[in-house]
Write an enzyme that holds these catalytic residues in place. Structure first.
Site, short mmCIF file in Angstrom:
data_model
loop_
_atom_site.label_atom_id
_atom_site.label_comp_id
_atom_site.label_asym_id
_atom_site.label_seq_id
_atom_site.Cartn_x
_atom_site.Cartn_y
_atom_site.Cartn_z
N ASP A 7 -6.85 -6.36 4.31
CA ASP A 7 -6.57 -6.60 2.90
C ASP A 7 -5.58 -7.75 2.76
OD1 ASP A 7 -6.72 -6.16 0.14
OD2 ASP A 7 -4.98 -4.81 0.16
N HIS A 37 0.84 -1.20 0.00
CA HIS A 37 0.00 0.00 0.00
C HIS A 37 0.88 1.25 0.00
CE1 HIS A 37 -3.27 -2.58 2.18
NE2 HIS A 37 -3.23 -2.82 0.87
#
Length: 348
Positions: A285, A189
């Site tokens: 995630d 990310h």
């Protein structure tokens, strides 16, 4: 409820004001003090003992990186860097993460006040995550791995996902790897503009080739491909060979790139020829995608809580039943190659 005590260090009076507004608008945190430079911050840190420090990179009197290095050596604490969206800013931010900063926020290049206030919730979440982060001495580099054992075929793929704390975890994962390692696909990310610098930095440190992924390029052993900021990365097939696919589909679990998107594509196209690794990070995630990989026959690893900066994503994967093995960061490289070599030797 004890509020998270925040101290902001920034040479811009406007940024100090905006950070104060943002922090104080959330009931679980408060800005206890601000400082225009690191020298002024030193006494304030002793006085207020903040839970989290937000620190500008470029400041007069003392550079933010110099201050961070001294701080992490003398009084380690959670730090969120405030960086500019420039090549120089991304390089400095990656160095800050290497020195021990937990995370970073970027200053918008225009419309500073409106953009910062629009990001209020995201900034507050980074501060919350930092307040819970494990601040520890940086682990010593793992010994380089000189061989992988029995030949590992080009059909093997290693998929890696990470978030908060992941830039350093990925570095520790990649640095020991030999040049004949299977291809690695990595979703970290990170916003646009930072992933290219991240890949270039790793490429200088590692024996394998590390690059930002490009649409349609072939997947080759001895290479690691970093998902570009604001693009999902997927594994695809071109005949009998693998290639990379990038797209700007909707954010998944609030992220683009999303670890779930990567892992699910690897489950579809590589199945039992894949190995999945989920590293430090906040949120969930990657958990569902790792489960899909495991159900497709892949071997799956999760970073241990003791070695994570933030034990969020690995915890969720373990809770979901997606993980075959939980292991300390320093052992993951050796373990995953040993597993791939054992599978190759067995002819399965």
């Amino acid at each position: 409820m004890n509020k998270i005590r925040v101290l902001s260090v920034d040479d811009s009076a406007l940024m100090r004001q905006l950070m104060t507004e943002i922090v104080n608008s959330h009931q679980d945190m408060e800005m206890v003090a601000t400082a225009p430079d690191p020298l002024a911050a030193r006494d304030l840190i002793k006085q207020w003992r903040p839970d989290v420090l937000t620190l500008d990179v470029e400041m007069p009197r003392m550079d933010g990186l110099d201050f961070l290095e001294k701080l992490m050596r003398l009084r380690p604490m959670p730090v969120v860097m405030v960086s500019s969206l420039t090549a120089r800013g991304s390089e400095a931010t990656l160095r800050a993460l290497e020195l021990g900063a937990v995370d970073f926020v970027t200053k918008p290049q225009s419309g500073l006040r409106d953009a910062m206030l629009a990001w209020s919730d995201a900034i507050a979440e980074k501060i919350r995550t930092a307040s819970r982060a494990r601040i520890a001495l940086r682990p010593a580099p793992a010994a380089q791995i000189t061989r992988t054992g029995p030949a590992i075929g080009a059909e093997n793929i290693i998929a890696v996902g990470a978030s908060t704390g992941g830039t350093e975890a990925i570095r520790h994962l990649l640095e020991p790897l030999p040049v004949n390692v299977p291809a690695l696909l990595i979703a970290q990310h990170m916003p646009p503009g930072f992933t290219r610098s991240f890949a270039a930095r790793l490429n200088k440190l590692c024996r394998i080739s590390v690059k930002e992924a490009e649409q349609g390029e072939p997947v080759l052993p001895g290479h690691a491909y970093i998902a570009p900021g604001d693009r999902h990365l997927e594994l695809a097939r071109s005949g009998v060979s693998y290639q990379l696919a990038l797209h700007q589909g909707p954010a998944v679990n609030r992220h683009r790139p999303s670890v779930d998107v990567l892992f699910e594509s690897v489950a579809r196209h590589a199945g039992r020829h894949a190995l999945g690794v989920i590293l430090t990070g906040m949120g969930h995630d990657g958990a569902a995608g790792l489960l899909a990989m495991r159900q497709a026959g892949a071997w799956t690893l999760a970073q241990s809580e003791a070695s994570c900066v933030v034990y969020g994503m690995p915890r969720e994967a373990v809770r979901l039943g997606a993980v075959d093995e939980v292991i300390d960061l320093q052992q993951i490289s050796q373990r995953m190659l040993a597993k791939l070599s054992a599978v190759a030797a067995s002819g399965i």
